[in-house]
Design a protein around this motif. Sequence first.
Motif, PDB file in Angstrom:
ATOM      1  N   VAL A 138      11.162  -1.413  -1.876  1.00 46.67           N
ATOM      2  CA  VAL A 138       9.878  -2.114  -1.863  1.00 46.67           C
ATOM      3  C   VAL A 138       8.752  -1.155  -2.219  1.00 46.67           C
ATOM      4  CG1 VAL A 138       8.303  -3.551  -0.516  1.00 46.67           C
ATOM      5  CG2 VAL A 138      10.765  -3.710  -0.116  1.00 46.67           C
ATOM      6  N   ALA A 139       8.772   0.036  -1.624  1.00 51.38           N
ATOM      7  CA  ALA A 139       7.719   1.013  -1.908  1.00 51.38           C
ATOM      8  C   ALA A 139       7.725   1.424  -3.376  1.00 51.38           C
ATOM      9  CB  ALA A 139       7.888   2.244  -1.007  1.00 51.38           C
ATOM     10  N   GLU A 140       8.915   1.651  -3.943  1.00 54.65           N
ATOM     11  CA  GLU A 140       8.989   2.053  -5.343  1.00 54.65           C
ATOM     12  C   GLU A 140       8.589   0.920  -6.276  1.00 54.65           C
ATOM     13  OE1 GLU A 140      10.255   5.520  -6.738  1.00 54.65           O
ATOM     14  OE2 GLU A 140       8.909   5.369  -5.027  1.00 54.65           O
ATOM     15  N   ALA A 141       8.947  -0.311  -5.925  1.00 57.98           N
ATOM     16  CA  ALA A 141       8.534  -1.446  -6.752  1.00 57.98           C
ATOM     17  C   ALA A 141       7.019  -1.571  -6.778  1.00 57.98           C
ATOM     18  CB  ALA A 141       9.170  -2.736  -6.238  1.00 57.98           C
ATOM     19  N   ALA A 142       6.375  -1.351  -5.644  1.00 55.55           N
ATOM     20  CA  ALA A 142       4.911  -1.365  -5.612  1.00 55.55           C
ATOM     21  C   ALA A 142       4.347  -0.245  -6.475  1.00 55.55           C
ATOM     22  CB  ALA A 142       4.421  -1.242  -4.174  1.00 55.55           C
ATOM     23  N   THR A 143       4.984   0.932  -6.419  1.00 53.96           N
ATOM     24  CA  THR A 143       4.546   2.044  -7.260  1.00 53.96           C
ATOM     25  C   THR A 143       4.698   1.707  -8.739  1.00 53.96           C
ATOM     26  OG1 THR A 143       5.109   3.667  -5.556  1.00 53.96           O
ATOM     27  CG2 THR A 143       4.945   4.478  -7.811  1.00 53.96           C
ATOM     28  N   LEU A 171       4.432  -1.151 -10.075  1.00 50.08           N
ATOM     29  CA  LEU A 171       3.317  -2.048 -10.422  1.00 50.08           C
ATOM     30  C   LEU A 171       2.022  -1.270 -10.602  1.00 50.08           C
ATOM     31  CD1 LEU A 171       4.253  -4.974  -8.050  1.00 50.08           C
ATOM     32  CD2 LEU A 171       3.891  -5.220 -10.511  1.00 50.08           C
ATOM     33  N   HIS A 172       1.768  -0.297  -9.737  1.00 51.39           N
ATOM     34  CA  HIS A 172       0.549   0.504  -9.873  1.00 51.39           C
ATOM     35  C   HIS A 172       0.574   1.307 -11.181  1.00 51.39           C
ATOM     36  CE1 HIS A 172      -1.426  -0.364  -6.116  1.00 51.39           C
ATOM     37  NE2 HIS A 172      -0.364  -0.048  -5.408  1.00 51.39           N
ATOM     38  N   ILE A 173       1.741   1.879 -11.504  1.00 54.88           N
ATOM     39  CA  ILE A 173       1.856   2.635 -12.760  1.00 54.88           C
ATOM     40  C   ILE A 173       1.622   1.708 -13.950  1.00 54.88           C
ATOM     41  CG2 ILE A 173       3.461   3.896 -14.239  1.00 54.88           C
ATOM     42  CD1 ILE A 173       4.750   4.974 -11.651  1.00 54.88           C
ATOM     43  N   ALA A 174       2.248   0.524 -13.911  1.00 54.77           N
ATOM     44  CA  ALA A 174       2.095  -0.428 -15.012  1.00 54.77           C
ATOM     45  C   ALA A 174       0.655  -0.908 -15.138  1.00 54.77           C
ATOM     46  CB  ALA A 174       3.031  -1.614 -14.815  1.00 54.77           C
ATOM     47  N   ALA A 175      -0.060  -1.006 -14.019  1.00 57.60           N
ATOM     48  CA  ALA A 175      -1.442  -1.473 -14.060  1.00 57.60           C
ATOM     49  C   ALA A 175      -2.346  -0.548 -14.859  1.00 57.60           C
ATOM     50  CB  ALA A 175      -1.983  -1.634 -12.637  1.00 57.60           C
ATOM     51  N   ALA A 210      18.618  10.187  -8.826  1.00 51.70           N
ATOM     52  CA  ALA A 210      17.191  10.510  -8.794  1.00 51.70           C
ATOM     53  C   ALA A 210      16.445   9.636  -9.790  1.00 51.70           C
ATOM     54  CB  ALA A 210      16.962  11.989  -9.117  1.00 51.70           C
ATOM     55  N   ASP A 211      15.306   9.151  -9.375  1.00 52.92           N
ATOM     56  CA  ASP A 211      14.403   8.403 -10.253  1.00 52.92           C
ATOM     57  C   ASP A 211      13.040   8.387  -9.578  1.00 52.92           C
ATOM     58  OD1 ASP A 211      13.414   6.903 -12.314  1.00 52.92           O
ATOM     59  OD2 ASP A 211      14.303   5.015 -11.659  1.00 52.92           O
ATOM     60  N   GLU A 212      11.996   8.745 -10.312  1.00 51.34           N
ATOM     61  CA  GLU A 212      10.668   8.859  -9.709  1.00 51.34           C
ATOM     62  C   GLU A 212       9.640   7.926 -10.337  1.00 51.34           C
ATOM     63  OE1 GLU A 212       9.742  13.021  -9.924  1.00 51.34           O
ATOM     64  OE2 GLU A 212      11.100  13.538  -8.272  1.00 51.34           O
ATOM     65  N   ARG A 246      -2.795  -6.453  -7.563  1.00 53.67           N
ATOM     66  CA  ARG A 246      -2.718  -7.414  -6.456  1.00 53.67           C
ATOM     67  C   ARG A 246      -1.257  -7.717  -6.102  1.00 53.67           C
ATOM     68  NH1 ARG A 246      -7.227  -9.848  -9.239  1.00 53.67           N
ATOM     69  NH2 ARG A 246      -5.869 -11.444 -10.167  1.00 53.67           N
ATOM     70  N   ALA A 247      -0.387  -7.760  -7.104  1.00 54.62           N
ATOM     71  CA  ALA A 247       1.035  -7.960  -6.812  1.00 54.62           C
ATOM     72  C   ALA A 247       1.591  -6.780  -6.018  1.00 54.62           C
ATOM     73  CB  ALA A 247       1.809  -8.147  -8.110  1.00 54.62           C
ATOM     74  N   ALA A 248       1.175  -5.560  -6.382  1.00 53.02           N
ATOM     75  CA  ALA A 248       1.596  -4.375  -5.624  1.00 53.02           C
ATOM     76  C   ALA A 248       1.127  -4.459  -4.177  1.00 53.02           C
ATOM     77  CB  ALA A 248       1.051  -3.114  -6.286  1.00 53.02           C
ATOM     78  N   ALA A 249      -0.103  -4.887  -3.993  1.00 52.23           N
ATOM     79  CA  ALA A 249      -0.642  -5.005  -2.630  1.00 52.23           C
ATOM     80  C   ALA A 249       0.133  -6.030  -1.823  1.00 52.23           C
ATOM     81  CB  ALA A 249      -2.126  -5.379  -2.696  1.00 52.23           C
ATOM     82  N   ALA A 250       0.558  -7.114  -2.472  1.00 44.94           N
ATOM     83  CA  ALA A 250       1.332  -8.135  -1.768  1.00 44.94           C
ATOM     84  C   ALA A 250       2.658  -7.560  -1.277  1.00 44.94           C
ATOM     85  CB  ALA A 250       1.577  -9.329  -2.688  1.00 44.94           C
ATOM     86  N   LEU A 251       3.323  -6.763  -2.102  1.00 45.73           N
ATOM     87  CA  LEU A 251       4.564  -6.127  -1.662  1.00 45.73           C
ATOM     88  C   LEU A 251       4.309  -5.139  -0.534  1.00 45.73           C
ATOM     89  CD1 LEU A 251       6.516  -5.381  -4.982  1.00 45.73           C
ATOM     90  CD2 LEU A 251       7.082  -7.076  -3.237  1.00 45.73           C
ATOM     91  N   GLU A 252       3.260  -4.368  -0.656  1.00 46.46           N
ATOM     92  CA  GLU A 252       2.958  -3.375   0.373  1.00 46.46           C
ATOM     93  C   GLU A 252       2.675  -4.032   1.716  1.00 46.46           C
ATOM     94  OE1 GLU A 252       1.131  -0.075  -2.759  1.00 46.46           O
ATOM     95  OE2 GLU A 252      -0.176  -1.553  -1.809  1.00 46.46           O
ATOM     96  N   ARG A 253       1.974  -5.169   1.705  1.00 46.79           N
ATOM     97  CA  ARG A 253       1.688  -5.872   2.959  1.00 46.79           C
ATOM     98  C   ARG A 253       2.959  -6.424   3.595  1.00 46.79           C
ATOM     99  NH1 ARG A 253      -2.730  -7.818   0.014  1.00 46.79           N
ATOM    100  NH2 ARG A 253      -1.568  -9.700  -0.511  1.00 46.79           N
ATOM    101  N   ASN A 254       3.931  -6.737   2.769  1.00 45.32           N
ATOM    102  CA  ASN A 254       5.161  -7.369   3.259  1.00 45.32           C
ATOM    103  C   ASN A 254       6.341  -6.409   3.281  1.00 45.32           C
ATOM    104  OD1 ASN A 254       4.852 -10.637   3.390  1.00 45.32           O
ATOM    105  ND2 ASN A 254       3.449  -9.760   1.874  1.00 45.32           N
ATOM    106  N   LEU A 255       6.072  -5.107   3.309  1.00 46.82           N
ATOM    107  CA  LEU A 255       7.135  -4.126   3.116  1.00 46.82           C
ATOM    108  C   LEU A 255       8.271  -4.301   4.119  1.00 46.82           C
ATOM    109  CD1 LEU A 255       6.788  -0.421   2.173  1.00 46.82           C
ATOM    110  CD2 LEU A 255       8.376  -1.077   3.967  1.00 46.82           C
ATOM    111  N   GLU A 256       7.979  -4.394   5.386  1.00 52.62           N
ATOM    112  CA  GLU A 256       9.050  -4.415   6.384  1.00 52.62           C
ATOM    113  C   GLU A 256       9.874  -5.694   6.297  1.00 52.62           C
ATOM    114  OE1 GLU A 256      10.125  -1.952   8.085  1.00 52.62           O
ATOM    115  OE2 GLU A 256       8.520  -0.640   7.384  1.00 52.62           O
TER     116      GLU A 256
END
Length: 493
Positions: free
Chosen positions: A115-120, A122-126, A448-450, A84-94
């Motif tokens: 912002v996109a990587e921070a959401a990623t 969170l998804h990885i950590a989830a 580089a960092d993925e 849900r935290a990832a989704a909040a960042l994605e909704r507010n990306l711009e």
Amino acid sequence: MTDSQRTALIDHDVWNGGLFGGADGRWYAADQTRDVIEPATGERLTNIGVARAADVARAAKAAAAAQPAWAALAPRERAAVLRRAAAALERNLEDAARYIARETGGILAKAQLEVAEAATQLHIAAALPLQPQGLLLPSTAGRTSYARRVAHGVVGVISPFNFPLILSMRSVAPALAMGNAVVLKPDPQTPVSGGFLIARAFEEAGLPPGVLQVVPGDADAGAAVVEAPEVRMIAFTGSTAAGRKVGELAGRLLKKVSLELGGKNTLIVLEDADLDVAASNAAFGAFFHQGQICMATGRIVAHRKIAAELTRRLIDKAQTLPVGDPASGTVAIGPLINERQLRGVDAIVRASIEAGAVLEAGGTFERLFYKPTVLSNVQPGMRAFDEEIFGPVAVITPFDSDDEAVELANRTEYGLACAVIGASVARASAIGERLKCGLLHINGQTIADECVNPFGGRGDSGNGGSMGGPADPDEYTQWQWVTVKSTAERTPF
């Protein structure tokens, strides 16, 4: 929560003059406040609370009180909070990206990536709470023996100004996922990007009160994070000088510490490389985000046969890359973070020219905007060769043999990133195997960092650990050995 009930993450009124956390997980007024200044314009962006040592001590106690219940929460419930935290960042990306660009001085594309990587992250950590949490070990008959991962308790995260959202989230997300509470101290120059955005996202996600504390502050607040007895692990990203102090203090207190520090990273360009491609990689590595990246290309070690032509192409890029306000979205190079940083960069450039380096382009500045700079004929012993610059400066040193290229690249106490560009992958890889670094890129550049990769350096670049990907479970937990018998038995005594 419906879309109409969700609020924007960027809200100055929410954090004005305040800190986040406490026992009830809310925003609260700080005794000391400070304005945050936009580097590109000098304008006031917002006002924040500045944590002192006493504020950090209270935050650590509140985090420790909240942590056991968070660790005991069902793994799927913890994972859902992070999603849900990832989704909040994605909704507010711009909106979030535009604010990051203004607060950090980075270009808009870099902020959007953050912002996109921070959401990623969170998804990885989830996914971590739903992975196996231990191992069944061989033992004697009648006894079950296993090792399980247990949370440290409270993790202290101290993050820098350059990629504040990513470099905070890369520790906050896995630490929370593994059942820890977190005390986050972002750099006070970028408190919203590195801290309050994260607090807002987890507020909307329903993180239980007290589990996350956000306390931007100066060096005294950072020391207080390390010293707090409730904090059992420190994840620090920043300069090598500051990292030494953190490591010394944490070591004396017998705390686990992960240090991600500076770098003097080398890109080796072989004589058979495509020079257009090599120049593109070298310019990106040296100039991206004004060189304010631990992985920035601090040296371009080029074969003597192609060094002059590579230099010419780098001059063209340095002279044509647009410099200006990054929030406009039309520039490639923004401002340095502050006056002290700018003066430090310029001092290294001037000292190197006095020592014999040739200024090919740049070397001038207006306000905090330092022109992309190219220095050729840079030799060991010059400050531009030896020191991390943290500015938009391409440093070119020629070499004649592969052995010399390796020797030049390894002539440093740092050990973060290296890259080799050449037509022969076998030759480039053979050179790469001899380089002392934690991150190695063949036919790439040093930045580089993925998210899914272990990230860490050696020597003055860190204490040998890694963050990210497969390294995270070991970083943010410790092993506990457990044995179980159906009944207790007598011993030989």
